[in-house]
Design an enzyme around this catalytic site. Sequence first.
Site, PDB file in Angstrom:
ATOM      1  N   GLU A 111     -13.501   6.579  -4.470  1.00 20.76           N
ATOM      2  CA  GLU A 111     -13.209   5.169  -4.242  1.00 20.76           C
ATOM      3  C   GLU A 111     -13.958   4.360  -5.299  1.00 20.76           C
ATOM      4  O   GLU A 111     -15.180   4.236  -5.258  1.00 20.76           O
ATOM      5  CB  GLU A 111     -13.642   4.740  -2.838  1.00 20.76           C
ATOM      6  CG  GLU A 111     -12.916   5.454  -1.711  1.00 20.76           C
ATOM      7  CD  GLU A 111     -11.546   4.862  -1.428  1.00 20.76           C
ATOM      8  OE1 GLU A 111     -11.209   3.814  -2.040  1.00 20.76           O
ATOM      9  OE2 GLU A 111     -10.813   5.443  -0.609  1.00 20.76           O
ATOM     10  N   TYR A 123     -14.319   6.729   7.136  1.00 18.76           N
ATOM     11  CA  TYR A 123     -13.549   6.720   8.378  1.00 18.76           C
ATOM     12  C   TYR A 123     -12.719   7.989   8.451  1.00 18.76           C
ATOM     13  O   TYR A 123     -12.435   8.627   7.429  1.00 18.76           O
ATOM     14  CB  TYR A 123     -12.643   5.487   8.468  1.00 18.76           C
ATOM     15  CG  TYR A 123     -11.806   5.212   7.231  1.00 18.76           C
ATOM     16  CD1 TYR A 123     -10.733   6.021   6.884  1.00 18.76           C
ATOM     17  CD2 TYR A 123     -12.098   4.129   6.418  1.00 18.76           C
ATOM     18  CE1 TYR A 123      -9.981   5.769   5.754  1.00 18.76           C
ATOM     19  CE2 TYR A 123     -11.352   3.867   5.279  1.00 18.76           C
ATOM     20  CZ  TYR A 123     -10.288   4.694   4.964  1.00 18.76           C
ATOM     21  OH  TYR A 123      -9.553   4.443   3.837  1.00 18.76           O
ATOM     22  N   ASN A 128      -1.035   9.147   1.618  1.00 18.91           N
ATOM     23  CA  ASN A 128      -2.296   9.849   1.799  1.00 18.91           C
ATOM     24  C   ASN A 128      -2.605  10.126   3.276  1.00 18.91           C
ATOM     25  O   ASN A 128      -3.731  10.453   3.631  1.00 18.91           O
ATOM     26  CB  ASN A 128      -3.448   9.063   1.170  1.00 18.91           C
ATOM     27  CG  ASN A 128      -4.621   9.955   0.815  1.00 18.91           C
ATOM     28  OD1 ASN A 128      -4.444  11.062   0.313  1.00 18.91           O
ATOM     29  ND2 ASN A 128      -5.833   9.489   1.075  1.00 18.91           N
ATOM     30  N   ARG A 129      -1.612   9.984   4.113  1.00 11.98           N
ATOM     31  CA  ARG A 129      -1.664  10.474   5.491  1.00 11.98           C
ATOM     32  C   ARG A 129      -0.498  11.433   5.741  1.00 11.98           C
ATOM     33  O   ARG A 129      -0.265  11.845   6.868  1.00 11.98           O
ATOM     34  CB  ARG A 129      -1.561   9.318   6.504  1.00 11.98           C
ATOM     35  CG  ARG A 129      -2.620   8.260   6.383  1.00 11.98           C
ATOM     36  CD  ARG A 129      -4.001   8.770   6.734  1.00 11.98           C
ATOM     37  NE  ARG A 129      -4.962   7.665   6.789  1.00 11.98           N
ATOM     38  CZ  ARG A 129      -5.590   7.175   5.735  1.00 11.98           C
ATOM     39  NH1 ARG A 129      -5.339   7.667   4.524  1.00 11.98           N
ATOM     40  NH2 ARG A 129      -6.466   6.182   5.850  1.00 11.98           N
ATOM     41  N   ARG A 163       0.809  -1.225   0.000  1.00 12.45           N
ATOM     42  CA  ARG A 163       0.000   0.000   0.000  1.00 12.45           C
ATOM     43  C   ARG A 163       0.843   1.275   0.000  1.00 12.45           C
ATOM     44  O   ARG A 163       0.506   2.257  -0.649  1.00 12.45           O
ATOM     45  CB  ARG A 163      -0.904  -0.015   1.236  1.00 12.45           C
ATOM     46  CG  ARG A 163      -1.642   1.287   1.556  1.00 12.45           C
ATOM     47  CD  ARG A 163      -2.404   1.120   2.859  1.00 12.45           C
ATOM     48  NE  ARG A 163      -2.907   2.362   3.420  1.00 12.45           N
ATOM     49  CZ  ARG A 163      -4.144   2.802   3.256  1.00 12.45           C
ATOM     50  NH1 ARG A 163      -4.984   2.129   2.509  1.00 12.45           N
ATOM     51  NH2 ARG A 163      -4.532   3.934   3.815  1.00 12.45           N
TER      52      ARG A 163
END
Length: 453
Positions: free
Chosen positions: A399, A376, A271-272, A254
């Site tokens: 998504e 989330y 993506n964080r 990932r």
Amino acid sequence: MAPCSALHAGALLGLAGHLLMHLLLLLSSGARAQEVSARSYTNYTVLRVTPTTDEQVRTLRGLEDRGVQWWTPPRRNFPCDAMISPDKRNEVVGVFTSLQLQPTVLHQDLQEYQARVDKELQPLLTSRFAPGDAYINNQRYLDFEEITTYIKELAANHPNKVRLHNIGFTHQKRNMTVVQLSNCFECKYKAVWVDAGIHAREWIAPATALFALSQLAENETSTAEMREHQDWFILPVANPDGYEFTHKKDRMWRKTRSNTSVPGCYGADPNRNFDFHWNEIGASSNPCSETYAGRKAFSEIEALNIRNFLYANKERFKLYISYHAYGNFLLYPWGYTADNPDDWKLLRSVAEKVNAAMVQAGSQEYTIGSSTQVLYPAAGGSDDWAKGVAGIPLSYTIELPGFDFGFQLPPSYIDQVARQSFEGLRVFAAEAKKVTRGRSRSPTSRPSQRSFG
């Protein structure tokens, strides 16, 4: 005295040689640190359950420490998919049973499934065939080298409307190339940004972005209105190192492939990693975690390259889109809080029109809302940063569908998903022309972010 001195000198030389050899071995082992063997997922099972109570959700989330990797995190009244190692299967199924949850099997043996897909793809590996007006081989997933070759050919074949921008290199020195499509480069029209594949294993995302790219560049009649007085900037693979790693070593990878403070744990979740409420919620400080936020904001060169290009051109962009997979979600900011941006009604209205267009094209319905509200919490995401810092008024994460296959969506679905998604992109393009730029900042955004650029 002389023999003793000679012996001493010889010992020193021997010690020096030993130290040199040790140093060379260390350097060699460091160079080979990421040369890992291909990971096997033999007898790994993917199961789907749908919790209906908060207690079930809490218990399921606790399984993350017991050999479960959630492909879709547990949420009440939503299907959630778990990849389970063979040694933990009985234990996890026992927990499902105790919670009165009946699992559905998505993959009985993940490795066997992938081997079957690979075998089916063999006849297509050397084919450039594409159905209808696709212009690109969307019968299979292309690797990074093939994607690079395609966009270079595209620029060579259409020099008057396609330009390539190398926005930087990855950790492993691969080019990050943004494709610009324009009817008039000198006009500097307002623009749309599309990226894909920031999470390496989500192969349908780059495939969808490539289809959009091929249509915009080569299907002039059908896409004329989308390109009229509007430029496009498309980054087909936002995480090239990770994407290549999924093709050669670990299909389920990932993150990026950077080094971390923990031996054997590589990469961060790009993506964080964006500097907007970085690592506040929905992210991890553990380098071995799938959602590791990095040692600091923009520690990942891939995220930093995107940031630098977007921010340098921020006044041109009116729409930001990041393609992900999977689950049929149309998400807008914020990901770090359940609060809405002040223009959330506009964001939702646009998303509803996009969803309607995709459904009209044959897609399943998409769930619409902010990430925190319908999926989330996830702080440090690119869409939050694009809106909250770069001031891009329309900002979305999409998504794409996984159906009953999750990340392992068969190649036979590429054309369907890409075409349905492109109909949504038409609506996005039309809506972007209507909006004026205006910064919609989070009420708690940090002052230091204003100094970017």
